[in-house]
Design a protein around this motif. Structure first.
Motif, mmCIF file in Angstrom:
data_model
loop_
_atom_site.group_PDB
_atom_site.id
_atom_site.type_symbol
_atom_site.label_atom_id
_atom_site.label_comp_id
_atom_site.label_asym_id
_atom_site.label_seq_id
_atom_site.Cartn_x
_atom_site.Cartn_y
_atom_site.Cartn_z
ATOM 1 N N ASP A 118 0.833 -1.030 -0.049
ATOM 2 C CA ASP A 118 -0.019 -0.085 -0.033
ATOM 3 C C ASP A 118 0.806 1.261 0.036
ATOM 4 O OD1 ASP A 118 -2.300 -1.389 0.178
ATOM 5 O OD2 ASP A 118 -2.057 -1.714 2.405
ATOM 6 N N GLU A 119 2.007 1.200 0.667
ATOM 7 C CA GLU A 119 2.708 2.312 0.955
ATOM 8 C C GLU A 119 3.541 2.597 -0.417
ATOM 9 O OE1 GLU A 119 3.789 2.190 5.588
ATOM 10 O OE2 GLU A 119 5.057 1.261 4.260
ATOM 11 N N ILE A 120 3.907 1.482 -1.025
ATOM 12 C CA ILE A 120 4.300 1.684 -2.441
ATOM 13 C C ILE A 120 3.662 2.357 -3.293
ATOM 14 C CG2 ILE A 120 5.391 0.376 -4.289
ATOM 15 C CD1 ILE A 120 6.460 -1.806 -2.360
ATOM 16 N N GLU A 121 2.497 1.794 -3.364
ATOM 17 C CA GLU A 121 1.364 2.481 -4.302
ATOM 18 C C GLU A 121 1.092 3.993 -3.996
ATOM 19 O OE1 GLU A 121 -3.611 2.457 -5.148
ATOM 20 O OE2 GLU A 121 -2.382 0.713 -3.828
ATOM 21 N N THR A 122 1.101 4.177 -2.513
ATOM 22 C CA THR A 122 1.085 5.587 -2.301
ATOM 23 C C THR A 122 2.189 6.683 -2.707
ATOM 24 O OG1 THR A 122 -0.285 5.015 -0.294
ATOM 25 C CG2 THR A 122 0.755 7.138 -0.402
#
Length: 934
Positions: free
Chosen positions: A223-227
């Protein structure tokens, strides 16, 4: 009478301002009123009059508190025993206001800049236009400029952050609201397709209200990578190439013979997925995902742009001439339907070869591919060469205006983003390296007990190993889970370097680096993965070894550690393999947590001075990487001022700086914001590199001596509270939501590096975030007031000592910036609200022991700031923040009171899921409103 919806978020009780000030800010207030009215209507329509009435009552009472008409306790009683189901919409309403107020403030800044430009006023500081005028006035020598900017780099490095919890839908909807408000700024009432703007605003604000602000499950690193990657299509892919081209053109026009900025100066980076310091969730698979997802984002952009270019460059060979290179490129595409369209055929060749490349190196495939059975590009340079051939042909045949549009942007994009998009830094703690290296050396039979060796013995052993090509382990090595995991991660980084190019993983950062052996242990891991070989005639070191000096003591010893490493012939060979360039990272967060605000800032300045001198004497080029957080307690504050406050020689054409959490959204969420903030980084870097900005001249050493004295006093005062006061850790844990930051679903990383109750092991982000949530903001000021007061004293020379500080404030950007940033923190603090949090501490004696010290130091620090600066207003030098504080801070009041109420319930054993969600929502709302809270 029932409250009116247009009053829901309308500021009341204006402070005394000049008429000019009111006129200047009235458009922003009008925007806030409009957005507030729409939000109020939405709340009433969706949740009914009762919920709306509670929110409106909270708003009115909050402003009565600000006007001192009622005591805070009266507002707090409004939420005593409130049903969690009723608390949630109140929290959401005030959180949404903070988000919408951010939009209004951003639009207002654009409005004010346009007013200044229309009035013909000189460009404002922190703009490139202003910087170019300063450079012109300085009459700089072209050779000196070329040397100073050789290898120039400005790199904002995106990191994960637990306060950036917004979902992509919220992110995108906020962007659309911004665009609609921007249309209103231009005087429009309808969109280009004829839609009523106000109705569209209502539609998007309704979408916001009906969308969950945060995820219910703990964020995963994916999720953090996508963000982190969403900022690229939102802004970076468009803005970064454009800004690079603008800066290069501006500098080359001034010094045409200097061959400036051969490589793009602005190149972004990332830590998300590579930073495993204290984060066990980072694995080899995550490294592969992070680097692969970044590359996927770059290729998606290229395919989209190539598809558009094929449509645009429809020129017929019957009407235009083309170069031989272009004709040869086009001939590889034998499509009869496009026989007379050489540019389209050439671009289809590029498209097809890039498709082959994507299928060869990507784990998932983007849309808009073109399979013509062609060979893949080996490097981004090959792709650039083909695009350059298209560009050259257009320019040579009267079509420069076409070359300067989409094609120019694509060429710039490939130069900066390559196949990798952004460099992923690897980071791990030195303790982990020691443990893994000890195991590898024991398995290989090199040494059975590496941990028992002295520092000199370790360095000798490690240097000998690095001088050989022999690996320590083979495929069948029986290793612990930790050692295998660490090796797999480094091997995954090696794969990324091989597949996407060296820029994919530019650095290996060593957290808590305290010795030469700490640096060599990381080097040995890189060697084991094939990322380091200096044993032969052709040294190979694609990944830079970056020591991170974090504590006050480590900062003071940093240059000595670096010098000792460079004295080793083998390490000097590693540096030579990297063009005699070396990066060093400075930790703002842990140094502050260790020694307090003033001591940390001065330790960083001193460390930079020492490192600059070390690099000059050693004949290497130094690049400093500033590990700044969003908040002042973690090195935050206005970027332009912070960069200009660096010591002489510290910038030297290069700057890497971490960008974190909600600050990323505030700076880079959409193209105009991104352009403005990237421009600021570049403007400050150019000025700090090419101009004398310190301003102390021959009086530097006496000024440094004064700061040595002040920093020592401040560190003692800070240590007396944080490290020496009995029960301080218990007070901190009880009076702030630090425990809930770890217990609730905020971020993928644990709040501590290891299970502990020690402040030293607590991560800096939860340390600062917790103090900002409770509105104490302690890391941004504590100890400074005592240092100033003690230094000035009350003896016969007190007036002279005060004049020394006043003079430094006027003349020295570093000292002025330290005081300005501290004032911003003090203005955002609120010890009345902090007192409410202190009531969460059951031990009354402990409560008074700690909180009374905080109250006293807070008052002392404000008093000293006014005495030194001569300013009664903490925000006299920051009118934009003053407006923000006035307009929005009463709306934070209910969030703080509700957080205290819900924390009390949660800690007393209330397991209602809505209570936990409410706490998380208040954290997110306060972080959004404060904008640089962690």
């Amino acid at each position: 009478m029932p409250p009116t919806t247009d009053s829901l978020l309308e500021p009341i009780g204006a402070v005394q301002r000049t008429q000019v000030g009111r006129e200047a800010t009235e458009p922003m207030r009008e925007d806030i009123r409009l957005l507030g009215a729409i939000l109020g209507d939405t709340v009433r329509e969706q949740n009914g009059d009762e919920t709306f009435g509670l929110i409106e009552q909270a708003r009115v009472e909050s402003f009565r508190v600000r006007r001192s008409e009622i005591d805070r306790s009266e507002l707090a009683r409004l939420f005593d025993g409130i049903d969690a189901r009723h608390a949630i919409p109140v929290i959401r309403a005030f959180t949404h206001f903070a988000l919408l107020a951010n939009v209004a403030e951003d639009i207002h800044r654009e409005r004010r800049r346009a007013v200044h430009e229309a009035a013909g006023e000189p460009p404002q500081n922190s703009t490139l236009a202003a910087t170019y005028l300063k450079l012109d006035d300085a009459d700089l020598d072209a050779k000196e400029v070329a040397e100073a900017l050789d290898g120039a780099l400005v790199a904002p490095v995106i990191t994960a952050h637990p306060t950036e919890t917004r979902r992509r839908t919220v992110f995108d909807t906020q962007h659309r609201i911004t665009e609609l408000m921007r249309m209103r700024l231009r005087g429009l009432t309808h969109t280009e397709d004829g839609r009523d703007i106000e109705r569209e605003l209502r539609r998007h604000i309704l979408t916001l209200w009906q969308t969950a602000l945060i995820r219910l499950s703990r964020l995963k690193i994916s999720d953090e990578i996508e963000t982190g990657l969403r900022y690229y299509p939102a802004a970076f892919l468009d803005v970064i190439p454009r800004v690079n081209a603008e800066v290069r053109a501006a500098l080359q026009s001034r010094w045409p013979d200097a061959d400036l900025l051969r490589e793009p100066i602005l190149r972004p980076g990332s830590w998300i997925g590579g930073d495993r310091d204290g984060n066990p969730n980072v694995t080899a698979e995550i490294v592969r995902m992070a680097t692969g997802s970044a590359a996927f984002t770059a290729f998606t952009h290229y395919f989209t742009e190539l598809t558009a270019l094929e449509q645009e460059l429809s020129m017929s060979v019957r009407l235009v001439h083309v170069s031989e290179e272009l004709a040869a490129l086009a001939d590889a595409c034998a499509e009869p339907a496009r026989a007379d369209e050489p540019y389209r055929r050439a671009l289809r060749v590029v498209h097809a070869r890039l498709t082959a490349t994507a299928r060869q190196i990507l784990d998932r495939q983007p849309e808009h591919q073109l399979d013509l059975g062609m060979t893949a590009y080996e490097t981004p340079a090959e792709l650039s060469a083909d695009l350059d051939a298209v560009d050259a042909s257009l320019r040579a045949n009267g079509s420069a205006v076409l070359a300067d549009d989409r094609l120019a942007r694509l060429r710039e994009a490939v130069r900066v983003f390559g196949f990798h998009l952004s460099g992923l830094d690897m980071r791990q703690n030195s303790d982990m390296h020691e443990e893994v290296i000890a195991e590898l050396l024991a398995w290989a039979g090199v040494h059975a007990d590496y941990a028992s060796l002295s520092e000199d013995e370790r360095v000798e052993l490690l240097a000998a190993e690095l001088a050989t090509r022999r690996p320590l382990i083979g495929p069948g090595a029986q290793l612990s889970e930790l050692a295998r995991k660490e090796l797999d991660i480094v091997f995954a980084a090696a794969r990324a370097v091989h597949v996407f190019g060296p820029a994919a993983v530019p650095n290996y950062i060593i957290s808590m680096c305290q010795s030469v052996s700490d640096m060599l242990e990381a080097a040995l891991l890189l060697k084991e993965a094939g990322l380091l070989d200096v044993s032969g005639e052709n040294p190979y070191a694609p990944v830079g070894i970056v020591p991170l000096f974090e504590t006050i003591d480590d900062l003071q010893r940093g240059s000595a550690i670096m010098q000792a490493a460079l004295d080793l012939p083998l390490y000097r060979a590693i540096v030579a393999a990297r063009g005699d360039s070396h990066e060093v990272m400075l930790g703002y967060s842990d140094s502050n947590k260790d020694g307090g605000y003033l001591a940390a800032n001065w330790a960083l300045y001193r460390a930079e001075l020492d490192l600059v001198e070390m690099a000059r004497a050693a004949g290497i080029r130094l690049r400093l990487f500033h590990g700044r957080g969003g908040t002042v307690g973690r090195g935050g504050g206005p970027s332009y001022d912070a960069i200009l406050a660096q010591p002489p020689g510290a910038v030297n054409g290069s700057l890497r700086i971490t960008e974190q959490g909600e600050v990323i959204g505030a700076k880079y969420a959409e193209p105009r914001l991104a352009h403005r903030n990237l421009e600021t980084l570049l403007a400050a870097t150019l000025e700090a590199t090419l101009l004398d900005v310190e301003g102390l001249g021959d009086e530097a050493e006496p000024a440094y001596a004064v700061l040595d004295d002040l920093a020592a006093r401040a560190q003692r005062a800070y240590a007396e509270l944080v490290h020496d006061t009995p029960g301080f850790v218990d007070y901190f844990k009880a009076s702030t939501p630090v425990s809930e930051i770890g217990a609730l679903n905020i971020g993928s990383r644990p709040t501590s590096r290891k299970p502990t109750t020690s402040i030293s092991d607590l991560r800096a982000i939860p340390w600062v975030l917790a103090w900002s949530q409770s509105r104490v903001m302690l890391p941004g000021w504590y100890g400074t007031g005592t240092a100033f007061e003690d230094y000035i004293g009350d003896g016969p020379d007190s007036d002279a000592r005060l004049k020394v500080l006043q003079d430094l404030y006027r003349r020295w950007p570093f000292f002025a910036t330290v005081l300005s940033n501290m004032a911003q923190v003090l203005a955002k603090s609120d010890l009345g609200l902090a007192a409410r949090y202190s009531e969460l501490v059951d031990d009354v004696e402990l409560r008074h022991r700690v909180f009374d010290k905080i109250v006293d130091e807070h008052a002392r620090t404000i008093r000293m700031h006014k005495l030194i600066t001569g300013q009664d207003d903490l925000l006299a030098d920051n009118p934009a923040l003053a407006r923000s504080v006035f307009n929005r801070f009463p709306y934070l009041e209910p969030l703080n009171h509700l957080q205290v109420e819900l924390l009390r319930r949660y800690r007393s054993g209330d397991e209602d899921e809505l209570v936990q969600r409410g706490i998380l929502l208040t954290m997110s709302g306060l972080a959004t409103a404060l904008r640089n809270s962690g």
